[in-house]
Motif scaffolding. Structure first.
Motif: not given
Length: 379
Positions: A281-310
């Motif tokens: 849930c991309p937007s929610s992940n940013l709001q709750t701090g679930a992906v804060e170790s990767f960055g604070e904006d959608i560009e740093s969300h790891p969803i694309d890394l996960l998608y591209q990695t299979g």
């Protein structure tokens, strides 16, 4: 590959979509909250629907899952009667139809809706009545949608077995799966291992919130003790992935968890290689701090890394009221940020189809329907 620019030629909203991670008590209309609160005598931060909607979004955008969850005090308070639950469920389906969703799994925790005197079974029946009304209304207006309940137990409660039995009791009356939700950190799935064993014995599917507020250890617990077939969020599985942008040497031929410059840890490799779907849930992940170790904006969300990695990535809204988003919005965000095209949207949608808690034959029919919809969009 479809030219991303071609996406501007039509509305993503018209594409048939699948929603797997969407909370009933996180998707109310502000106007409905105001009306139900007045009837229940519940005090709200504002009685103006527009201002109330803004309050929910601002309060949820704190970077803290605990603070995010506090906003549910108001939505749950107005969902304590049969009439309230049925109305909220019906409108929930109506809003999904407006968003182009054709299959939805609606998760909610019946144990939180008993203050008005309803039993657990009566609460489930009230929600099912609303879902069925919404589906029937949609069909009468020429739209097809299927909706099922994900019966959820609260992690901090002690009713895991009771709620598991409730879910199984309603498996032929709307319940399609089981979940645990709430404060993840400190309340591991192992607390409910007896309930998860019972569900496995009953061959009843399970998804578990994991890898949101807690890390890789929580995901392991969800897989081992929760016997999860899907991971609710699961986004912090990316913490078990190493990305080396400098070392261009070929990976060790004996290391089958290395893909180019990406190396998967044992847990990440297990989740990816066995096709365990992630309900991201991309937007929610940013709001709750679930992906804060990767960055604070959608560009740093790891969803694309996960998608591209299979990984089997699915796209979801989590709580449409709190995040102020629709599934269309989330896909548009990914298109804008990562240059996803129509083929990417279709693949992500098909991931959700294949992860749905439906019989194989029904998934095949759903896949065909969605493919036809995308083909129409291609012209």
């Amino acid at each position: 590959m479809t030219n991303p620019a071609a996406l501007s030629s039509f509305d993503i909203r018209v594409l048939p979509k699948v929603s797997l991670h969407d909370h009933l008590d996180g998707g109310l209309r502000p106007g409905t909250i105001v009306e139900l609160a007045e009837a229940a005598g519940h005090t709200l931060p504002s009685t103006d629907p527009v201002a109330l909607g803004e309050w929910f979004r601002e309060s949820a955008n704190s970077g803290s899952l605990v603070r995010y969850l506090e906003t549910f005090d108001h939505t749950i308070a107005v969902m304590q009667t049969r009439e309230g639950l049925t109305r909220v469920a019906r409108e929930f389906v109506e809003d999904l139809v407006e968003d182009g969703v054709v299959y939805a799994e609606v998760r909610w925790a019946p144990e939180q809706h008993l203050r008005g005197g309803l039993s657990l079974d009566e609460a489930v029946e009230a929600v099912q009545a609303g879902l069925e009304e919404g589906v029937a209304d949609a069909e009468a207006n020429g739209h097809l949608i299927q909706a099922g309940q994900l019966i959820t137990a609260m992690r901090h409660g002690d009713r895991g077995m009771e709620i598991a039995e409730l879910a199984v009791r309603h498996r032929d009356r709307g319940a399609v799966g089981f979940d645990i939700a709430g404060a993840e950190d400190g309340f591991p799935p192992s607390r409910f291992k007896d309930a998860f064993t019972y569900l496995a014995e009953q061959m009843f599917p399970v998804t578990v919130h994991a890898g949101e507020a807690a890390g890789v250890e929580s995901i392991v617990d969800a897989l081992v003790h929760g016997r999860a077939l899907r991971l609710g969020h699961g986004v912090r599985i990316a913490e078990d992935i190493e990305v080396d942008f400098e070392d261009e040497a070929a990976p060790d031929a004996g290391d089958d968890t290395s893909v180019g410059m990406v190396t998967l840890g044992d847990v990440a490799g297990w989740v990816r290689d066995r096709g365990i779907p992630l309900e991201i849930c991309p937007s929610s992940n940013l709001q709750t701090g679930a992906v804060e170790s990767f960055g604070e904006d959608i560009e740093s969300h790891p969803i694309d890394l996960l998608y591209q990695t299979g990984f089997i990535v699915t796209v979801n809204t989590d709580n449409r009221l709190m995040s102020g988003v629709s599934l269309t919005d989330e896909f548009e965000l990914l298109v804008e940020t990562f240059d996803y095209d129509l083929d990417d949207i279709l693949e992500l949608t098909m991931n959700a189809v294949n992860a749905a808690f439906l019989p194989l034959e029904e998934r095949a029919v759903l896949a065909g329907y969605i493919t036809e919809g995308f083909n129409r969009a291609r012209g």
